[in-house]
Every structure is written in C-alpha cells, then in structure tokens.
Motif scaffolding. Structure first.
Motif, short mmCIF file in Angstrom:
data_model
loop_
_atom_site.label_atom_id
_atom_site.label_comp_id
_atom_site.label_asym_id
_atom_site.label_seq_id
_atom_site.Cartn_x
_atom_site.Cartn_y
_atom_site.Cartn_z
N GLN A 121 78.59 109.27 31.75
CA GLN A 121 77.62 108.21 32.02
C GLN A 121 77.17 107.54 30.73
OE1 GLN A 121 74.78 110.46 34.30
NE2 GLN A 121 75.81 110.00 36.23
N LEU A 122 76.98 108.31 29.68
CA LEU A 122 76.61 107.73 28.38
C LEU A 122 77.72 106.84 27.84
CD1 LEU A 122 74.63 107.64 25.96
CD2 LEU A 122 75.85 109.61 25.06
N LEU A 123 78.95 107.33 27.87
CA LEU A 123 80.08 106.53 27.38
C LEU A 123 80.28 105.28 28.22
CD1 LEU A 123 82.65 109.33 26.46
CD2 LEU A 123 81.35 107.87 24.90
N SER A 124 80.07 105.38 29.52
CA SER A 124 80.21 104.22 30.39
C SER A 124 79.23 103.12 30.01
CB SER A 124 80.01 104.64 31.85
OG SER A 124 80.11 103.53 32.69
N THR A 125 78.00 103.50 29.74
CA THR A 125 76.98 102.53 29.34
C THR A 125 77.33 101.88 28.01
OG1 THR A 125 75.30 103.78 30.53
CG2 THR A 125 74.53 102.22 28.86
N ILE A 126 77.75 102.67 27.04
CA ILE A 126 78.10 102.15 25.72
C ILE A 126 79.29 101.20 25.82
CG2 ILE A 126 79.02 102.78 23.45
CD1 ILE A 126 77.28 105.35 23.68
N ILE A 127 80.31 101.61 26.56
CA ILE A 127 81.51 100.76 26.72
C ILE A 127 81.16 99.46 27.44
CG2 ILE A 127 83.74 100.58 27.91
CD1 ILE A 127 84.09 103.60 27.28
N SER A 128 80.35 99.56 28.47
CA SER A 128 79.95 98.37 29.23
C SER A 128 79.26 97.35 28.34
CB SER A 128 79.02 98.80 30.37
OG SER A 128 78.47 97.68 31.00
N LEU A 129 78.32 97.81 27.55
CA LEU A 129 77.60 96.89 26.65
C LEU A 129 78.49 96.35 25.54
CD1 LEU A 129 74.11 98.59 26.43
CD2 LEU A 129 74.67 96.39 27.49
N ALA A 130 79.33 97.22 24.98
CA ALA A 130 80.21 96.78 23.88
C ALA A 130 81.19 95.72 24.36
CB ALA A 130 80.96 97.98 23.30
N VAL A 131 81.80 95.93 25.50
CA VAL A 131 82.76 94.95 26.03
C VAL A 131 82.04 93.65 26.38
CG1 VAL A 131 84.30 94.44 27.98
CG2 VAL A 131 84.42 96.66 26.84
N ALA A 132 80.85 93.76 26.97
CA ALA A 132 80.09 92.56 27.32
C ALA A 132 79.74 91.75 26.08
CB ALA A 132 78.82 92.95 28.07
N ILE A 133 79.24 92.41 25.05
CA ILE A 133 78.88 91.71 23.81
C ILE A 133 80.12 91.07 23.17
CG2 ILE A 133 78.06 92.04 21.44
CD1 ILE A 133 76.05 94.10 22.65
N LEU A 134 81.22 91.79 23.16
CA LEU A 134 82.47 91.26 22.61
C LEU A 134 82.91 90.00 23.36
CD1 LEU A 134 84.97 91.82 20.67
CD2 LEU A 134 85.99 92.87 22.69
N LEU A 135 82.90 90.07 24.68
CA LEU A 135 83.34 88.92 25.49
C LEU A 135 82.38 87.73 25.39
CD1 LEU A 135 84.63 90.70 28.72
CD2 LEU A 135 85.99 89.60 26.95
N ILE A 136 81.10 88.02 25.35
CA ILE A 136 80.11 86.93 25.31
C ILE A 136 80.06 86.30 23.92
CG2 ILE A 136 77.66 86.39 25.51
CD1 ILE A 136 77.54 88.69 27.64
N LYS A 137 80.00 87.13 22.90
CA LYS A 137 79.80 86.62 21.53
C LYS A 137 81.06 85.98 20.96
CE LYS A 137 77.40 86.57 17.63
NZ LYS A 137 76.35 85.63 17.42
N PHE A 138 82.21 86.65 21.11
CA PHE A 138 83.42 86.18 20.43
C PHE A 138 84.36 85.37 21.30
CE2 PHE A 138 82.04 89.99 18.07
CZ PHE A 138 81.79 89.39 16.85
N TYR A 139 84.32 85.61 22.60
CA TYR A 139 85.24 84.89 23.49
C TYR A 139 84.52 83.86 24.36
CZ TYR A 139 88.78 88.14 21.94
OH TYR A 139 89.63 88.86 21.16
N LYS A 140 83.22 83.68 24.10
CA LYS A 140 82.41 82.65 24.75
C LYS A 140 82.34 82.77 26.27
CE LYS A 140 81.77 80.92 20.72
NZ LYS A 140 80.79 81.63 19.95
#
Length: 166
Positions: free
Chosen positions: A119-138
């Motif tokens: 559950q901890l890793l799922s939360t971290i991965i979810s946020l990391a992928v979201a930030i990557l997609l939003i910030k760098f891939y618009k």
C-alpha cells in the motif's frame, strides 16, 4: 498532494472529483460486500485452495464490471456523461476490488507487513507517475488518473506474485 495543487488547474480538480464519484460508486456496485463473503468462504473451507477462491471472486468482479458498464452506457445515452472518466473509473475500480480480495486474504493469513508495504509503494508510485506525467508531459487531470491506474495495476501484479508463492 500540495504539490499537485500547484501544477493542476481548478478545472482539473473538478474532473478528478467527478472521477472519484464514479470510482467510489462503481467499487460499491462491483464489490457487493465480497470481503465478507471471502472471509466466510475462507474459514468454511468451501474452496479446495486459495487460487480457486481468488479466481472465483475475480470472475465475480468481472461479471459485475460488465453489468456496470452496460448500466453506465444506458445512463450515458440518457444523461450524456463523460465517457473517458467513466472508463477510467470502471477499470480502476475493477483492479481496486481485485486488490481488496488480495488484501483480505493477506489479512486473514496475517501477512500484514507485505500488505502495508504494498500500500505504501502503491501510493508513492501513484504520485510519482502523476507528477511525471503532469509536470513533464503536460498531462492534466488524466495524469493523476493514469498514475492511479499504473500503481493499482502494479500492486495487482505484486499481489499476484506473492499469492502464487503462498
């Protein structure tokens, strides 16, 4: 989450709220109290092994998902709902309920450390992928939802790997 408020627009949060509404509604309908049934069947030893129990409940979830998709298609014809959000919500709610089956079985078997770590890793991965997609891939709100989808699928794969080892 505070970082996401800086990079997402207020309208994106409206789409995310709509997604959350559909996702939660679909999880209730798809799951239909399956955790309680799993507990009962597990302790009554109705199924020969845990794999059969898991397969039976995932088939149950899949059937409920298909029925739910049919219901939402009918509602969409009447109400003109957002198809993209509904599709994301349906897929994520199906995988979430599958994860709930794994979580219930791991709780029964007192595998709490593995469950908490996933559950901890799922939360971290979810946020990391979201930030990557939003910030760098618009991406906008879709980036957050794709992050959730990516992490829930990875968590399902992790649970399946652990489950096969049991």
């Amino acid at each position: 989450l505070p970082y996401l408020t800086k990079i997402l627009l207020p309208s994106d949060f409206g789409f995310l709220a709509e997604f959350n509404y559909y996702n939660l509604a679909m999880m209730i309908i798809i799951g239909l109290g399956s955790n309680s049934v799993i507990l009962q069947l597990y302790y009554d030893k109705v199924f020969d092994n845990k794999q059969t129990l898991y397969i039976a409940f995932n088939a149950f979830l899949l059937i409920n998902s298909i029925l739910l998709l049919f219901i939402f298609v009918i509602f969409n014809l009447i109400l003109k709902l957002n198809n993209e959000i509904i599709l994301y919500a349906l897929i994520i709610s199906l995988f979430t309920m599958s994860n709930n089956i794994f979580s219930t079985i791991f709780q029964i078997e007192k595998k709490i450390i593995k469950l908490g770590l996933s559950q901890l890793l799922s939360t971290i991965i979810s946020l990391a992928v979201a930030i990557l997609l939003i910030k760098f891939y618009k991406y906008n709100w879709q980036g957050r939802i794709i992050g959730i989808l990516f992490s829930i699928i990875l968590t399902n794969i992790y649970f399946l790997f652990l489950y096969v080892k049991l």
